[in-house]
Scaffold this motif. Structure first.
Motif, PDB file in Angstrom:
ATOM      1  N   VAL A  74       6.778  -4.525  -0.602  1.00 49.17           N
ATOM      2  CA  VAL A  74       6.803  -5.760  -1.392  1.00 49.17           C
ATOM      3  C   VAL A  74       7.371  -6.886  -0.532  1.00 49.17           C
ATOM      4  CG1 VAL A  74       7.959  -6.925  -3.314  1.00 49.17           C
ATOM      5  CG2 VAL A  74       6.917  -4.698  -3.665  1.00 49.17           C
ATOM      6  N   SER A  77       4.853  -7.769   2.489  1.00 53.82           N
ATOM      7  CA  SER A  77       3.576  -8.360   2.102  1.00 53.82           C
ATOM      8  C   SER A  77       3.792  -9.699   1.400  1.00 53.82           C
ATOM      9  CB  SER A  77       2.739  -7.400   1.259  1.00 53.82           C
ATOM     10  OG  SER A  77       3.415  -7.077   0.100  1.00 53.82           O
ATOM     11  N   LEU A  78       4.923  -9.844   0.745  1.00 57.12           N
ATOM     12  CA  LEU A  78       5.192 -11.126   0.087  1.00 57.12           C
ATOM     13  C   LEU A  78       5.551 -12.216   1.106  1.00 57.12           C
ATOM     14  CD1 LEU A  78       5.150 -12.471  -2.540  1.00 57.12           C
ATOM     15  CD2 LEU A  78       7.362 -11.550  -3.097  1.00 57.12           C
ATOM     16  N   GLY A  81       2.258 -13.077   2.458  1.00 56.66           N
ATOM     17  CA  GLY A  81       1.473 -13.800   1.455  1.00 56.66           C
ATOM     18  C   GLY A  81       1.927 -15.235   1.310  1.00 56.66           C
ATOM     19  N   ASN A 198       3.901  -4.984   7.795  1.00 53.18           N
ATOM     20  CA  ASN A 198       3.135  -4.877   6.560  1.00 53.18           C
ATOM     21  C   ASN A 198       1.954  -3.915   6.743  1.00 53.18           C
ATOM     22  OD1 ASN A 198       2.358  -5.487   3.968  1.00 53.18           O
ATOM     23  ND2 ASN A 198       1.079  -7.201   4.618  1.00 53.18           N
ATOM     24  N   ILE A 294      -1.771  -2.727  -5.176  1.00 55.32           N
ATOM     25  CA  ILE A 294      -2.105  -3.768  -4.191  1.00 55.32           C
ATOM     26  C   ILE A 294      -3.247  -3.284  -3.291  1.00 55.32           C
ATOM     27  CG2 ILE A 294      -1.220  -5.017  -2.160  1.00 55.32           C
ATOM     28  CD1 ILE A 294       1.490  -5.179  -3.503  1.00 55.32           C
ATOM     29  N   ASP A 298      -7.022  -4.878  -3.202  1.00 53.45           N
ATOM     30  CA  ASP A 298      -7.465  -5.427  -1.922  1.00 53.45           C
ATOM     31  C   ASP A 298      -8.789  -4.799  -1.477  1.00 53.45           C
ATOM     32  OD1 ASP A 298      -7.454  -6.504   0.685  1.00 53.45           O
ATOM     33  OD2 ASP A 298      -6.407  -4.746   1.458  1.00 53.45           O
ATOM     34  N   LYS A 305      -4.440 -10.105  -0.646  1.00 54.45           N
ATOM     35  CA  LYS A 305      -3.031  -9.694  -0.744  1.00 54.45           C
ATOM     36  C   LYS A 305      -2.096 -10.905  -0.821  1.00 54.45           C
ATOM     37  CE  LYS A 305      -3.506  -6.381   2.433  1.00 54.45           C
ATOM     38  NZ  LYS A 305      -3.091  -5.535   3.519  1.00 54.45           N
ATOM     39  N   SER A 308      -1.911 -10.923  -4.602  1.00 54.56           N
ATOM     40  CA  SER A 308      -1.432  -9.685  -5.234  1.00 54.56           C
ATOM     41  C   SER A 308      -0.025  -9.312  -4.783  1.00 54.56           C
ATOM     42  CB  SER A 308      -2.394  -8.530  -4.956  1.00 54.56           C
ATOM     43  OG  SER A 308      -2.448  -8.279  -3.578  1.00 54.56           O
ATOM     44  N   SER A 309       0.340  -9.666  -3.537  1.00 56.69           N
ATOM     45  CA  SER A 309       1.674  -9.290  -3.060  1.00 56.69           C
ATOM     46  C   SER A 309       2.747  -9.998  -3.879  1.00 56.69           C
ATOM     47  CB  SER A 309       1.829  -9.640  -1.584  1.00 56.69           C
ATOM     48  OG  SER A 309       1.707 -11.041  -1.428  1.00 56.69           O
TER      49      SER A 309
END
Ligand code: ASP
Length: 430
Positions: A74, A77-78, A81, A198, A294, A298, A305, A308-309
């Motif tokens: 999380v 990827s956030l 993102g 990631n 996720i 994807d 992502k 979604s992230s």
């Protein structure tokens, strides 16, 4: 071109293979569990070796493997993102849209639950003595609204990560990503570190998913082997009401919304997302489902992502439509069982508190029962009523978790579509 195509086809075949395997595991696991429950006489082998030994260790081991990935995945990827989105305006827009969608669907879910329960009347004519009352282990939690809001800002981000507190992690990751975007080339080493880390997390997710069928089999077999089916009998009307409302929310409300906002084929969505629902069903944990959700959004649905992230982990924490449905039905059930009349004002309070209860609670097994105490308190119903439904809650927990994560995925798909971050070609691929 042909090489690429072959690769994609190979991946698809592998993906389809895995989905099918997860389903077979679900069904065979349930059958094996029921068979063990009824056909195997109570013995040390049955209880200690099989159910609490092999099934427990492998099942929990699998959940832990997935949980192990949640925080680093999380976070990284956030960061990636929000870095990719870059500007705070767009991020704010995505955030506001997502939160509004989550709150609106949750409120709608409670209304559906109250309506269904008022039609079926699950608590009327209930023989209280026939219900196996579980020992109360939940108490109403005193939640201070101001503190809850303040806790979104972590005093120590590492502490938040260590505790797996999703909202502070989300806030910190967003902040880091925005600053990385601002710094541009000056911080490209850090940026590529997060992006590569990631990728490592996503690879690990896929590696762990390979053993998902075994994990799912053990989790389901243990649950069904342990279920007291006789406890279902007096509770069938309650269980039926919850399941009906969950089905309406998942297969009608979400799919209509998906179609209205995106014009995508809901059946395709359901088909592609079913393995994730199966995973959530067997684990009863929204949080542990984040990596798979996720990944599926994807690869199979073409959802970036970038979106979604952010929206999936946020949803796993603040959007629990399935849980609110259980709470709505439980309120009516408990009120009827105790012969207490609820006014329209009471019902409106339930919509409000059940929606609030869904925010800020981690997506872990049975948490809905704890927050139910808060909802019951808000309309003066006895919290001891929870004991009535506790015994049979596990199976409903599994179903509602599948609905919880489907709500997150539908919202994510809609928001991605609106932000131009959805590849319809991937979505429409067979
Ligand atoms: N198990 C649910 C989830 O993880 C929460 C609950 O309803 O108890 O989403």
């Amino acid at each position: 071109m042909s090489d690429k195509k072959i690769n994609v086809e190979k991946k698809e075949k592998k993906g389809l293979g895995l989905s099918t395997k997860i389903f077979i595991a679900l069904i065979v696991g349930a059958l094996a569990g029921v068979a063990i429950h009824y056909a195997l006489p109570d013995s040390n082998f049955k209880n200690e070796v099989l159910i609490e030994g092999i099934f427990y260790v492998i099942g929990q081991g699998f959940i832990r493997l997935m949980q192990m990935l949640v925080v680093p995945l999380v976070f990284c990827s956030l960061v990636c993102g929000s870095m990719a989105i870059g500007d705070t305006k767009t991020l704010g827009k995505v955030g506001v849209k997502t939160i509004c969608f989550y709150i609106a669907t949750t409120a709608l879910a409670v209304v559906i639950a109250l309506t269904v329960a008022n039609i079926i009347d699950p608590g009327i004519g209930l023989d209280m003595d026939s219900v196996e009352k579980a020992e109360m282990t939940t108490t109403a939690e005193d939640t201070d609204m101001v503190e809850t809001l303040l806790n979104i800002i972590p005093k120590n981000p590492i502490g938040a990560m260590a505790n797996g507190d999703m909202l502070p992690i989300i806030l910190f990751a967003l902040f880091v990503g925005i600053m990385l975007a601002k710094l541009g080339n000056k911080a490209d080493v850090v940026a590529s570190f997060f992006s590569q880390f990631n990728d490592v997390m996503m690879e690990m997710t896929m590696a762990i998913m390979k053993v998902a069928p075994i994990g799912v089999f053990c989790l389901i077999a243990r649950t069904f082997a342990n279920l007291g089916f006789s406890a279902f009998q007096p509770m069938l009307k309650y269980m039926g009401s919850v399941v009906l409302a969950l089905v309406l929310q998942c297969f009608v409300v979400y799919q209509v919304l998906l179609f209205i906002f995106t014009r995508l084929n809901p059946l395709k969505f359901i088909k592609k997302f079913l393995p994730v629902m199966g995973f959530a069903f067997s684990t009863a944990t929204s949080n542990a489902t984040i990596p798979m959700s996720i990944d599926t959004l994807d690869k199979k649905m073409g959802v970036s992502k970038r979106i979604s992230s952010f929206t999936v982990p946020l949803g796993a924490t603040i959007n629990m439509d399935g849980t609110s449905i259980m709470q709505g039905v439980a309120v009516i059930f408990i009120a009827q069982a105790y012969g207490i009349d609820l006014t329209i004002g009471n019902l409106a309070t339930v919509v409000l508190t059940a929606t609030l209860a869904s925010i800020g609670t981690a997506g872990v097994p049975s948490v809905g029962l704890i927050t139910l105490a808060m909802v019951l308190n808000s309309v003066g119903l006895p919290t001891e009523g929870i004991a009535l439904i506790m015994g049979i809650d596990r199976i409903l927990d599994m179903i509602r978790t599948a609905v919880n994560i489907t709500g997150d995925a539908v919202c994510t798909t809609i928001v991605s579509h609106q932000e131009g971050a959805l590849d319809k070609k991937v979505f429409n691929e067979a």
